[in-house]
Design a protein around this motif. Sequence first.
Motif, PDB file in Angstrom:
ATOM      1  N   VAL A 168       0.837  -1.209   0.000  1.00 49.01           N
ATOM      2  CA  VAL A 168       0.000   0.000   0.000  1.00 49.01           C
ATOM      3  C   VAL A 168       0.873   1.260   0.000  1.00 49.01           C
ATOM      4  N   GLY A 169       2.196   1.074  -0.077  1.00 45.04           N
ATOM      5  CA  GLY A 169       3.098   2.217   0.012  1.00 45.04           C
ATOM      6  C   GLY A 169       2.871   3.252  -1.066  1.00 45.04           C
ATOM      7  N   SER A 170       2.590   2.823  -2.288  1.00 42.36           N
ATOM      8  CA  SER A 170       2.425   3.773  -3.389  1.00 42.36           C
ATOM      9  C   SER A 170       1.159   4.613  -3.235  1.00 42.36           C
ATOM     10  N   ILE A 171       0.190   4.130  -2.451  1.00 42.49           N
ATOM     11  CA  ILE A 171      -1.025   4.927  -2.239  1.00 42.49           C
ATOM     12  C   ILE A 171      -0.695   6.188  -1.456  1.00 42.49           C
ATOM     13  N   GLY A 172       0.129   6.032  -0.408  1.00 46.95           N
ATOM     14  CA  GLY A 172       0.543   7.203   0.356  1.00 46.95           C
ATOM     15  C   GLY A 172       1.342   8.169  -0.491  1.00 46.95           C
ATOM     16  N   HIS A 173       2.245   7.637  -1.295  1.00 44.19           N
ATOM     17  CA  HIS A 173       3.060   8.481  -2.176  1.00 44.19           C
ATOM     18  C   HIS A 173       2.178   9.225  -3.169  1.00 44.19           C
ATOM     19  N   TRP A 174       1.223   8.513  -3.750  1.00 38.10           N
ATOM     20  CA  TRP A 174       0.259   9.104  -4.694  1.00 38.10           C
ATOM     21  C   TRP A 174      -0.527  10.236  -4.044  1.00 38.10           C
TER      22      TRP A 174
END
Length: 350
Positions: A168-174
Motif C-alpha cells: 500500500v506504500g504507493s497509495i501514500g506516495h500518490w
Amino acid sequence: MTTSIIKTQAINQDLSNSQLRLKDIIKTLPKECFQQNRRKAWTQVFFNVLMVGLGYYSLAISPWFLLPLAWIFTGTALTGFFVIGHDCGHRSFAKRRWVNDLVGHIFMMPLIYPFHSWRIKHNHHHKHTNKLDEDNAWHPIRPEVFANWGKTRQSAFELFMKRRLWWVGSIGHWAVVHFDWRNFKVKDQGSIKLSVAVVAIFAAVVFPTLIATTGIWGFIKFWFIPWMVYHFWMSTFTIVHHTFPDVPFDKASKWNEAMAQLFGTIHCDYPRWVEFLCHDINVHVPHHISTAIPSYNLRLAYSSIKENWGNYLHDEFKFSWPLMKQITDQCQLYITDEGYQTFNEYYAGK
C-alpha cells in the motif's frame, strides 16, 4: 562482511577509478534500442485496452468465488495503463510531445493519477536514483530521521514494515506528493493544475455514475479493488527495483551515477503473464540507463547490458514471498555509509 557487500564496495571503487559515465554505457547499446516503433506502441495500446475490457467483462459475469481472479487480472491489466503513461512521461511513446501528453493523460486518468505531477517527480527520481535525501521514490529512512519522529509516526512506520504492508506504500506516495501544485516549481504549476483537473473531472463524472448504476458495491467491485491491485504492483515494482540489503544509497558527495543505475537497479522476473500485461516494466536496468528506451525494447537493451556490463549488475531475482519478506525484514532503517539495519538493531544500540 558479506560477499555481497564486498562486491558492492569493489564495484564502487572500480567505477570511481575508471570514471565511468552513464553516456559511456549508453554508447554500447544497439541503436535499435532507442528506435520508436509506432506499430509496436499502438499495438501495446490496443492489447492493453482489450485486456482491461476483458477484465471488466469477467468482473461483470463472474460468480462470487471467481471474483478474486478477475480482480487480480483486471488490476494487473490496469497497471499496463500506467506503464503506457510511463512511456509517455519519458517521451518514448511517440515523437510528438502533444501525443505523449494526450495519451499519458488518457491512460493515467482511470487510475486517478495526475500525469504531469507524476512525470516531473519521476524524472527527479531518475536524475537522483539511490541518492540520500534526493531520490523521491522508495527511499530509506535514516535512524536520525526516525528518532525525530513522534511515537505515533514511528509506530506506524514499524507496523508498515514489520507487517509487510509495502503493497500500500504507493497509495501514500500518490496521495501526498501529486495533487498539491504548490510543491512544484512555478513554471510547472499550470501543467500540474491541468493534470489534477483531468482526474478530478473523471472522478466527478465516473464515480457518481458508477454508484448510481451499480451501487456502492459496484464502485468497490469495478473500480476500488482493481485499483488496489494496481497499487500492489505499483508498490512492489517500486520497492524491488532499488531495494535490497546490499544496494547502497549514498550522499551526494559519494554518489556515482553509473553505480546507481547499474548496480543500484535490480532486475526481477515475475510470472510471464504479469510481465506481458505490465509491458516488461520489471526489466528495469535499461530504463535507468536511458529513459529514451521504449518499453518494447527493454529486453533487447538488457541483453546488451548483460553482455557488456554484466560484472557491474546486481544479482537477479524471481518475485516471491521470501524475497519480499527479506526486503521488509532487513531493509528497515539506513545508516549513512554503512547500510541497512533492522528496528531490533536500532533499539539494541540505543
